[in-house]
Design a protein around this motif. Structure first.
Motif, PDB file in Angstrom:
ATOM      1  N   UNK A  32      -0.721  20.525   9.968  1.00 29.54           N
ATOM      2  CA  UNK A  32      -0.133  19.388   9.292  1.00 29.54           C
ATOM      3  C   UNK A  32       0.510  19.857   7.935  1.00 29.54           C
ATOM      4  N   UNK A  33      -0.245  20.640   7.092  1.00 35.16           N
ATOM      5  CA  UNK A  33       0.206  21.066   5.900  1.00 35.16           C
ATOM      6  C   UNK A  33       1.408  21.824   6.082  1.00 35.16           C
ATOM      7  N   UNK A  34       1.264  22.652   7.057  1.00 37.81           N
ATOM      8  CA  UNK A  34       2.533  23.647   7.411  1.00 37.81           C
ATOM      9  C   UNK A  34       3.822  22.831   7.595  1.00 37.81           C
ATOM     10  N   UNK A  78       0.769  -1.015  -0.085  1.00 39.44           N
ATOM     11  CA  UNK A  78       0.107  -0.064   0.089  1.00 39.44           C
ATOM     12  C   UNK A  78       0.888   1.161   0.018  1.00 39.44           C
ATOM     13  N   UNK A  79       0.705   1.986  -0.920  1.00 36.69           N
ATOM     14  CA  UNK A  79       1.540   3.155  -1.326  1.00 36.69           C
ATOM     15  C   UNK A  79       0.580   4.529  -1.145  1.00 36.69           C
ATOM     16  N   UNK A  80       1.136   5.428  -0.366  1.00 30.52           N
ATOM     17  CA  UNK A  80       0.429   6.585  -0.313  1.00 30.52           C
ATOM     18  C   UNK A  80       1.640   7.854  -0.548  1.00 30.52           C
ATOM     19  N   UNK A  81       1.351   8.620  -1.687  1.00 33.19           N
ATOM     20  CA  UNK A  81       1.859   9.698  -2.269  1.00 33.19           C
ATOM     21  C   UNK A  81       1.260  10.878  -1.989  1.00 33.19           C
ATOM     22  N   UNK A  82       1.866  11.897  -1.077  1.00 34.57           N
ATOM     23  CA  UNK A  82       1.524  13.150  -1.006  1.00 34.57           C
ATOM     24  C   UNK A  82       2.235  14.267  -1.547  1.00 34.57           C
ATOM     25  N   UNK A  83       1.755  15.294  -2.039  1.00 33.78           N
ATOM     26  CA  UNK A  83       2.419  16.303  -2.532  1.00 33.78           C
ATOM     27  C   UNK A  83       2.768  17.176  -1.262  1.00 33.78           C
ATOM     28  N   UNK A  84       4.039  17.675  -1.051  1.00 31.61           N
ATOM     29  CA  UNK A  84       4.227  18.387   0.418  1.00 31.61           C
ATOM     30  C   UNK A  84       5.094  20.003   0.032  1.00 31.61           C
TER      31      UNK A  84
END
Length: 175
Positions: A143-145, A83-89
């Motif tokens: 969290x986004x910060x 299971x792969x989770x990719x998040x643009x940060x």
């Protein structure tokens, strides 16, 4: 004519960060002599997830500019789900930093473990293969910060590493 690193101010509205999840299974052809997933096969899965995440964010063609870090924590066994989770940060002018987190899941019990984390820099390109501006990242939550700050630190570290090595052709093209 616009310079490579010049942001076109006001033309692209900020967008919220995006996450995508992909799933796969470790089959016999994906394994090494220890019956665990080949690291290179996992890197391919990571790269694809980062590409999907960044392309969905900017709605442009994307290419991989670099993989900043890959940390393998534990192996993933044959037969396990991946299971792969990719998040643009983080976003630059044309680049996007994607954090990719990989879990290995035992299919019978459903127990999952964190197996790998990677940071992949993707670049939006036009039809001629030249870097293309991406929307700035809209950061609202704490969290986004924190994610953006993490992305900024990784980008700074990458730029220092590149300066120490001397700029290559691809860095001139995609930097």
């Amino acid at each position: 004519m616009r310079q490579k690193n010049e942001r076109v101010s006001g033309t692209l509205p900020p967008k919220k960060a995006l996450s995508v999840e992909t799933n796969d299974i470790v089959l016999p052809g994906d394994t090494n002599k220890y019956n665990t997933l080949f690291g290179g096969r996992l890197m391919e899965m990571v790269d694809k997830a980062a590409a999907i995440c960044s392309a969905r964010y900017c709605h442009e063609e994307v290419v991989t500019a670099s993989i900043e870090a890959v940390d393998f924590h534990i192996p993933i066994k044959e037969g396990y789900f991946v299971r792969i989770t990719a998040t643009l940060i983080f976003t630059g002018t044309s680049s996007m930093l994607v954090r990719v987190r990989v879990l290995g899941e035992e299919p019978v019990t459903g127990k999952s473990e964190h197996c790998c984390t990677a940071y992949v820099t993707m670049v939006a390109i036009d039809t001629g293969g030249k870097p293309k501006a991406v929307p700035p990242l809209l950061v609202e939550t704490e969290e986004e910060k924190l994610d953006r700050e993490e992305g900024y630190r990784i980008r700074e570290s990458t730029q220092k590493r590149r300066k120490g090595m001397g700029e290559t052709h691809s860095e001139k093209r995609f930097g």
